[in-house]
Design a protein around this motif. Sequence first.
Motif, PDB file in Angstrom:
ATOM      1  N   THR A 193       0.832  -1.201   0.000  1.00  0.00           N
ATOM      2  CA  THR A 193       0.000   0.000   0.000  1.00  0.00           C
ATOM      3  C   THR A 193       0.865   1.249   0.000  1.00  0.00           C
ATOM      4  O   THR A 193       2.025   1.223   0.439  1.00  0.00           O
ATOM      5  CB  THR A 193      -0.926   0.050   1.231  1.00  0.00           C
ATOM      6  OG1 THR A 193      -0.124   0.056   2.413  1.00  0.00           O
ATOM      7  CG2 THR A 193      -1.877  -1.137   1.253  1.00  0.00           C
ATOM      8  N   TYR A 194       0.280   2.334  -0.499  1.00  0.00           N
ATOM      9  CA  TYR A 194       0.954   3.632  -0.499  1.00  0.00           C
ATOM     10  C   TYR A 194      -0.107   4.717  -0.374  1.00  0.00           C
ATOM     11  O   TYR A 194      -1.063   4.736  -1.149  1.00  0.00           O
ATOM     12  CB  TYR A 194       1.775   3.838  -1.779  1.00  0.00           C
ATOM     13  CG  TYR A 194       2.333   5.235  -1.868  1.00  0.00           C
ATOM     14  CD1 TYR A 194       3.312   5.668  -0.981  1.00  0.00           C
ATOM     15  CD2 TYR A 194       1.839   6.136  -2.805  1.00  0.00           C
ATOM     16  CE1 TYR A 194       3.804   6.952  -1.033  1.00  0.00           C
ATOM     17  CE2 TYR A 194       2.338   7.423  -2.871  1.00  0.00           C
ATOM     18  CZ  TYR A 194       3.317   7.833  -1.989  1.00  0.00           C
ATOM     19  OH  TYR A 194       3.795   9.121  -2.033  1.00  0.00           O
ATOM     20  N   GLN A 195       0.066   5.603   0.601  1.00  0.00           N
ATOM     21  CA  GLN A 195      -0.866   6.712   0.768  1.00  0.00           C
ATOM     22  C   GLN A 195      -0.332   7.926   0.018  1.00  0.00           C
ATOM     23  O   GLN A 195       0.801   8.360   0.238  1.00  0.00           O
ATOM     24  CB  GLN A 195      -1.072   7.059   2.241  1.00  0.00           C
ATOM     25  CG  GLN A 195      -2.131   8.129   2.425  1.00  0.00           C
ATOM     26  CD  GLN A 195      -2.493   8.346   3.873  1.00  0.00           C
ATOM     27  OE1 GLN A 195      -1.719   8.062   4.777  1.00  0.00           O
ATOM     28  NE2 GLN A 195      -3.678   8.860   4.094  1.00  0.00           N
ATOM     29  N   LEU A 196      -1.178   8.453  -0.873  1.00  0.00           N
ATOM     30  CA  LEU A 196      -0.792   9.608  -1.674  1.00  0.00           C
ATOM     31  C   LEU A 196      -0.587  10.838  -0.799  1.00  0.00           C
ATOM     32  O   LEU A 196      -1.385  11.121   0.095  1.00  0.00           O
ATOM     33  CB  LEU A 196      -1.866   9.889  -2.730  1.00  0.00           C
ATOM     34  CG  LEU A 196      -2.054   8.783  -3.770  1.00  0.00           C
ATOM     35  CD1 LEU A 196      -3.313   9.028  -4.593  1.00  0.00           C
ATOM     36  CD2 LEU A 196      -0.828   8.682  -4.671  1.00  0.00           C
ATOM     37  N   VAL A 197       0.505  11.576  -1.070  1.00  0.00           N
ATOM     38  CA  VAL A 197       0.847  12.780  -0.322  1.00  0.00           C
ATOM     39  C   VAL A 197       0.850  13.975  -1.270  1.00  0.00           C
ATOM     40  O   VAL A 197       0.758  13.828  -2.489  1.00  0.00           O
ATOM     41  CB  VAL A 197       2.223  12.630   0.370  1.00  0.00           C
ATOM     42  CG1 VAL A 197       2.203  11.488   1.384  1.00  0.00           C
ATOM     43  CG2 VAL A 197       3.338  12.417  -0.652  1.00  0.00           C
ATOM     44  N   ALA A 198       0.982  15.161  -0.717  1.00  0.00           N
ATOM     45  CA  ALA A 198       0.922  16.393  -1.505  1.00  0.00           C
ATOM     46  C   ALA A 198       1.936  16.401  -2.654  1.00  0.00           C
ATOM     47  O   ALA A 198       1.639  16.910  -3.736  1.00  0.00           O
ATOM     48  CB  ALA A 198       1.122  17.610  -0.601  1.00  0.00           C
ATOM     49  N   LEU A 199       3.117  15.837  -2.453  1.00  0.00           N
ATOM     50  CA  LEU A 199       4.131  15.793  -3.518  1.00  0.00           C
ATOM     51  C   LEU A 199       3.670  14.997  -4.736  1.00  0.00           C
ATOM     52  O   LEU A 199       4.211  15.149  -5.826  1.00  0.00           O
ATOM     53  CB  LEU A 199       5.437  15.191  -3.010  1.00  0.00           C
ATOM     54  CG  LEU A 199       6.283  16.060  -2.097  1.00  0.00           C
ATOM     55  CD1 LEU A 199       7.471  15.268  -1.570  1.00  0.00           C
ATOM     56  CD2 LEU A 199       6.750  17.305  -2.821  1.00  0.00           C
ATOM     57  N   ASP A 200       2.670  14.124  -4.564  1.00  0.00           N
ATOM     58  CA  ASP A 200       2.186  13.290  -5.654  1.00  0.00           C
ATOM     59  C   ASP A 200       1.229  14.026  -6.581  1.00  0.00           C
ATOM     60  O   ASP A 200       0.987  13.582  -7.702  1.00  0.00           O
ATOM     61  CB  ASP A 200       1.481  12.042  -5.109  1.00  0.00           C
ATOM     62  CG  ASP A 200       2.410  11.171  -4.290  1.00  0.00           C
ATOM     63  OD1 ASP A 200       3.598  11.074  -4.637  1.00  0.00           O
ATOM     64  OD2 ASP A 200       1.931  10.586  -3.298  1.00  0.00           O
ATOM     65  N   ALA A 201       0.671  15.134  -6.118  1.00  0.00           N
ATOM     66  CA  ALA A 201      -0.321  15.863  -6.914  1.00  0.00           C
ATOM     67  C   ALA A 201       0.261  16.233  -8.268  1.00  0.00           C
ATOM     68  O   ALA A 201       1.371  16.738  -8.372  1.00  0.00           O
ATOM     69  CB  ALA A 201      -0.783  17.107  -6.173  1.00  0.00           C
ATOM     70  N   GLY A 202      -0.483  15.914  -9.319  1.00  0.00           N
ATOM     71  CA  GLY A 202      -0.066  16.231 -10.682  1.00  0.00           C
ATOM     72  C   GLY A 202       0.927  15.252 -11.281  1.00  0.00           C
ATOM     73  O   GLY A 202       1.357  15.430 -12.415  1.00  0.00           O
ATOM     74  N   HIS A 203       1.319  14.241 -10.536  1.00  0.00           N
ATOM     75  CA  HIS A 203       2.291  13.261 -11.017  1.00  0.00           C
ATOM     76  C   HIS A 203       1.613  11.940 -11.335  1.00  0.00           C
ATOM     77  O   HIS A 203       0.531  11.654 -10.859  1.00  0.00           O
ATOM     78  CB  HIS A 203       3.368  13.020  -9.949  1.00  0.00           C
ATOM     79  CG  HIS A 203       4.285  14.171  -9.767  1.00  0.00           C
ATOM     80  ND1 HIS A 203       3.903  15.309  -9.092  1.00  0.00           N
ATOM     81  CD2 HIS A 203       5.556  14.373 -10.167  1.00  0.00           C
ATOM     82  CE1 HIS A 203       4.916  16.169  -9.088  1.00  0.00           C
ATOM     83  NE2 HIS A 203       5.926  15.620  -9.732  1.00  0.00           N
TER      84      HIS A 203
END
Length: 117
Positions: free
Chosen positions: A93-103
């Motif tokens: 599992t991986y929880q999406l973080v702010a750095l992931d936005a747009g990627h």
Amino acid sequence: MECRSRAARAVTPVLAVIVGALALPGVAHGDPPEITSAPTITGYTGMPVVGDTLRAEGATWTGGDEAVPAYSWHRCPPGDGDCEAIEGAGAETYQLVALDAGHRIYVQLVVTTDKET
């Protein structure tokens, strides 16, 4: 990208699952494990957003108890560019973080055998 519901930023849809299987040098001989079904990425509805927990599930492989799966999650910049492994993201599992936005986000599964000869 625009803000989405839950006050979270959208993440470009998860488009890739990369899989591989190999036998490590110096380990048990015989057929190396083989991935027979790639994982599916679940954990979001529609467009993934920051805060969603992605899950790589449903993968199957040969090798029984000797086969050891290893997951790694990767972040790719919009458009072309080098993807990078996400530090500390080595579970199913991986929880999406702010750095992931747009990627773009993808998971890689490698199955090895860890039995010594």
